[in-house]
Design a protein around this motif. Structure first.
Motif, mmCIF file in Angstrom:
data_model
loop_
_atom_site.group_PDB
_atom_site.id
_atom_site.type_symbol
_atom_site.label_atom_id
_atom_site.label_comp_id
_atom_site.label_asym_id
_atom_site.label_seq_id
_atom_site.Cartn_x
_atom_site.Cartn_y
_atom_site.Cartn_z
ATOM 1 N N LEU A 77 47.023 -62.737 -61.697
ATOM 2 C CA LEU A 77 47.898 -62.812 -60.519
ATOM 3 C C LEU A 77 49.330 -63.065 -60.976
ATOM 4 O O LEU A 77 50.280 -62.567 -60.366
ATOM 5 N N HIS A 78 49.479 -63.799 -62.080
ATOM 6 C CA HIS A 78 50.830 -64.011 -62.618
ATOM 7 C C HIS A 78 51.405 -62.693 -63.137
ATOM 8 O O HIS A 78 52.590 -62.404 -62.912
ATOM 9 N N ASP A 79 50.574 -61.880 -63.820
ATOM 10 C CA ASP A 79 51.046 -60.559 -64.277
ATOM 11 C C ASP A 79 51.585 -59.775 -63.064
ATOM 12 O O ASP A 79 52.598 -59.093 -63.144
ATOM 13 N N ILE A 80 50.865 -59.867 -61.950
ATOM 14 C CA ILE A 80 51.232 -59.080 -60.759
ATOM 15 C C ILE A 80 52.507 -59.623 -60.112
ATOM 16 O O ILE A 80 53.414 -58.872 -59.784
ATOM 17 N N SER A 81 52.578 -60.945 -59.969
ATOM 18 C CA SER A 81 53.755 -61.496 -59.269
ATOM 19 C C SER A 81 55.018 -61.396 -60.117
ATOM 20 O O SER A 81 56.122 -61.409 -59.585
ATOM 21 N N SER A 82 54.845 -61.276 -61.467
ATOM 22 C CA SER A 82 56.048 -61.230 -62.303
ATOM 23 C C SER A 82 56.374 -59.811 -62.787
ATOM 24 O O SER A 82 57.377 -59.617 -63.479
ATOM 25 N N SER A 83 55.558 -58.821 -62.431
ATOM 26 C CA SER A 83 55.807 -57.457 -62.915
ATOM 27 C C SER A 83 57.016 -56.844 -62.189
ATOM 28 O O SER A 83 57.047 -56.799 -60.949
ATOM 29 N N LEU A 84 57.969 -56.344 -62.963
ATOM 30 C CA LEU A 84 59.182 -55.769 -62.347
ATOM 31 C C LEU A 84 58.831 -54.546 -61.514
ATOM 32 O O LEU A 84 59.355 -54.355 -60.418
ATOM 33 N N VAL A 85 57.905 -53.718 -62.024
ATOM 34 C CA VAL A 85 57.588 -52.492 -61.310
ATOM 35 C C VAL A 85 56.838 -52.808 -60.002
ATOM 36 O O VAL A 85 57.072 -52.161 -58.967
ATOM 37 N N ILE A 86 55.986 -53.823 -60.010
ATOM 38 C CA ILE A 86 55.298 -54.196 -58.749
ATOM 39 C C ILE A 86 56.300 -54.812 -57.774
ATOM 40 O O ILE A 86 56.294 -54.511 -56.584
ATOM 41 N N LYS A 87 57.201 -55.648 -58.302
ATOM 42 C CA LYS A 87 58.204 -56.264 -57.414
ATOM 43 C C LYS A 87 59.065 -55.199 -56.761
ATOM 44 O O LYS A 87 59.488 -55.326 -55.615
ATOM 45 N N GLU A 88 59.334 -54.133 -57.527
ATOM 46 C CA GLU A 88 60.198 -53.075 -56.995
ATOM 47 C C GLU A 88 59.441 -52.166 -56.020
ATOM 48 O O GLU A 88 59.915 -51.861 -54.936
ATOM 49 N N ARG A 89 58.212 -51.768 -56.401
ATOM 50 C CA ARG A 89 57.481 -50.789 -55.581
ATOM 51 C C ARG A 89 56.591 -51.403 -54.506
ATOM 52 O O ARG A 89 56.343 -50.779 -53.484
ATOM 53 N N CYS A 90 56.071 -52.598 -54.769
ATOM 54 C CA CYS A 90 55.137 -53.251 -53.826
ATOM 55 C C CYS A 90 55.447 -54.739 -53.718
ATOM 56 O O CYS A 90 54.623 -55.587 -54.095
ATOM 57 N N PRO A 91 56.637 -55.084 -53.228
ATOM 58 C CA PRO A 91 56.996 -56.508 -53.221
ATOM 59 C C PRO A 91 56.000 -57.385 -52.457
ATOM 60 O O PRO A 91 55.786 -58.546 -52.808
ATOM 61 N N ALA A 92 55.348 -56.807 -51.449
ATOM 62 C CA ALA A 92 54.390 -57.620 -50.665
ATOM 63 C C ALA A 92 53.184 -58.026 -51.516
ATOM 64 O O ALA A 92 52.621 -59.110 -51.329
ATOM 65 N N LEU A 93 52.806 -57.171 -52.472
ATOM 66 C CA LEU A 93 51.670 -57.503 -53.342
ATOM 67 C C LEU A 93 52.068 -58.618 -54.308
ATOM 68 O O LEU A 93 51.303 -59.567 -54.533
ATOM 69 N N ALA A 94 53.286 -58.500 -54.856
ATOM 70 C CA ALA A 94 53.774 -59.552 -55.768
ATOM 71 C C ALA A 94 53.819 -60.886 -55.020
ATOM 72 O O ALA A 94 53.423 -61.930 -55.539
ATOM 73 N N GLN A 95 54.252 -60.822 -53.757
ATOM 74 C CA GLN A 95 54.348 -62.053 -52.973
ATOM 75 C C GLN A 95 52.961 -62.640 -52.674
ATOM 76 O O GLN A 95 52.740 -63.848 -52.800
ATOM 77 N N ALA A 96 52.014 -61.770 -52.315
ATOM 78 C CA ALA A 96 50.651 -62.259 -52.026
ATOM 79 C C ALA A 96 50.068 -62.946 -53.262
ATOM 80 O O ALA A 96 49.429 -64.000 -53.157
ATOM 81 N N ALA A 97 50.306 -62.364 -54.454
ATOM 82 C CA ALA A 97 49.784 -62.959 -55.696
ATOM 83 C C ALA A 97 50.427 -64.325 -55.948
ATOM 84 O O ALA A 97 49.771 -65.263 -56.404
ATOM 85 N N ARG A 98 51.728 -64.409 -55.613
ATOM 86 C CA ARG A 98 52.461 -65.667 -55.823
ATOM 87 C C ARG A 98 51.967 -66.765 -54.880
ATOM 88 O O ARG A 98 52.198 -67.932 -55.097
ATOM 89 N N GLU A 99 51.296 -66.385 -53.803
ATOM 90 C CA GLU A 99 50.865 -67.367 -52.804
ATOM 91 C C GLU A 99 49.417 -67.821 -52.984
ATOM 92 O O GLU A 99 48.913 -68.617 -52.205
ATOM 93 N N VAL A 100 48.736 -67.287 -54.000
ATOM 94 C CA VAL A 100 47.337 -67.699 -54.231
ATOM 95 C C VAL A 100 47.304 -69.093 -54.859
ATOM 96 O O VAL A 100 48.014 -69.352 -55.835
ATOM 97 N N GLY A 101 46.474 -69.968 -54.300
ATOM 98 C CA GLY A 101 46.211 -71.291 -54.886
ATOM 99 C C GLY A 101 47.454 -71.970 -55.437
ATOM 100 O O GLY A 101 48.467 -72.101 -54.769
ATOM 101 N N ALA A 102 47.351 -72.400 -56.704
ATOM 102 C CA ALA A 102 48.493 -73.014 -57.387
ATOM 103 C C ALA A 102 48.737 -72.217 -58.666
ATOM 104 O O ALA A 102 48.015 -71.266 -58.953
ATOM 105 N N TYR A 103 49.720 -72.622 -59.455
ATOM 106 C CA TYR A 103 50.094 -71.802 -60.616
ATOM 107 C C TYR A 103 48.912 -71.590 -61.572
ATOM 108 O O TYR A 103 48.728 -70.489 -62.106
#
Ligand SMILES: Cc1cc2nc3c(=O)[nH]c(=O)nc-3n(C[C@H](O)[C@H](O)[C@H](O)COP(=O)(O)OP(=O)(O)OC[C@H]3O[C@@H](n4cnc5c(N)ncnc54)[C@H](O)[C@@H]3O)c2cc1C
Ligand code: SF4
Length: 325
Positions: A77-103
């Motif tokens: 989930l960290h790979d997903i929330s910190s990936s530049l290409v996901i943040k650019e193309r699918c920011p909602a997915l990066a955000q959902a990953a950032r909101e799972v549980g705790a770090y």
């Protein structure tokens, strides 16, 4: 709390993993372990053998191409929330990953594990000691449901954060099994059966998710009391594509923690087609979507409260995307 005893296997290939998984009903796959190991400590599941998928190479890629974004099931989930290409193309997915549980959950937890996590219920996700005071329920081969006592089914809820976003984006999944590989829409992973919530067959492993290119905007809104370490009380992914006249060409509304799988409000989606948003329309779409979810008292929150929050979240999301180009 201690783990029960189990055999441990480190496969080198997907084929080997899938064969071992298919060989015995009490063998399960392990990815980050943040869901599985907790359930094992609670003796909710007691597998005989565990297969560690993390020892298989090349399953944690994030790659962008013409056909869309491909994300390996072992990407964390960290790979997903910190990936530049996901943040650019699918920011909602990066955000959902950032909101799972705790770090720690994001650092260990994977995309595949998030999508395949078990359904949840306040009578089930408890220690063996806690559960021991009453007879077992349907989910553990008993003869009763404590959430809906007159029901003959299990109503445990799917509470994952990433599935609603990916379903709203029409994601496809690639599944590797003993007989080869198959592809199907992610929404078909969910059976909406509380006892067996996933459609995976014996020995099948989720290998990759493909998100096709999309011109629309997507939002993910998660309602919970604390900012971390909490499953959604209710969450929503909204995806909207507009045409050149600012009318909705395609809209998707998908809720989590609102039913036995991710719940798509298909009638409300139909209402959105071809419209331009105004206050009255937003109200009507939200009212319709709320009728399409079926939350039960699987957590401390009442179904009425969840329905109310579903309406509020959807209105907020529609307002936010109303002026989006
Ligand atoms: C305190 C706490 C808070 C949490 N909060 C949240 C939250 O807010 N949102 C949320 O979504 N989740 C939450 N979780 C659940 C979990 O941490 C995450 O869903 C995580 O992403 C699970 O991934 P994992 O790799 O650790 O899965 P694992 O625990 O390794 O596996 C989970 C399940 O999926 C199966 N599985 C794993 N990978 C595959 C695969 N590739 N193919 C087929 N089956 C597979 C396993 O066999 C197992 O049944 C929370 C957990 C805890 C303990
Ligand atoms: S919904 Fe009912 S059957 Fe399912 S886990 Fe909860 S109490 Fe058990």
């Amino acid at each position: 709390m201690r783990l029960p005893q189990f055999e441990y296997v480190e496969p080198k290939t997907l084929k080997q993993a899938s064969k071992t998984l298919a060989s015995d009903k009490r063998t399960v796959a392990l990815a980050g372990g943040t869901d599985l190991l907790v359930n094992m400590k609670h003796r909710v599941i007691e597998p005989k053998r565990i297969i560690n998928l993390k020892t298989i190479p090349k399953l944690n890629h994030v790659a962008a191409g013409k056909e869309g974004l491909r994300i390996g099931a072992l990407a964390t989930l960290h790979d997903i929330s910190s990936s530049l290409v996901i943040k650019e193309r699918c920011p909602a997915l990066a955000q959902a990953a950032r909101e799972v549980g705790a770090y720690a959950h994001q650092a260990m937890g994977t995309l595949g594990g998030n999508l395949c996590q078990g359904n949840r219920c306040r009578f089930y996700n408890q220690s063996a000691f806690w559960r021991g005071v009453r007879p077992p329920c349907f989910k553990v081969a008993g003869k009763v449901c404590y959430v809906v006592p007159k029901s003959k089914e299990c109503h445990s809820a799917y509470c994952g954060d990433l599935a609603p976003v990916l379903i709203a984006l029409d994601a496809q999944m690639k599944i590797a099994g003993p007989e080869g590989e198959r592809s199907l829409p992610l929404k078909k992973l969910y059976t909406h059966n509380g006892i067996k919530p996933l459609s995976l067959k014996k020995g099948e492993i989720l290998r990759e998710i493909l998100i096709p290119p999309s011109s629309g905007k997507t939002l993910y809104l998660k309602w919970r009391f604390r900012d971390s370490l909490e499953f959604p009380i209710l969450s929503l992914a909204l995806h909207i594509e507009k045409d050149g006249k600012d009318q909705v060409k395609n809209g998707r509304i998908v809720f989590s923690a609102a039913g036995r799988g991710p719940v798509e409000a298909v009638l409300a989606e139909k209402m959105m087609k071809g419209i331009s948003f105004d206050e009255a329309m937003i109200e009507r779409i939200s009212d319709q979507a709320v009728k399409e979810i079926s939350p039960m008292r699987t957590s401390i929150h009442s179904p009425a409260y969840k329905r109310k929050m579903a309406g509020i979240l959807l209105k907020q999301a529609l307002e936010q995307l109303r002026n989006a180009k």
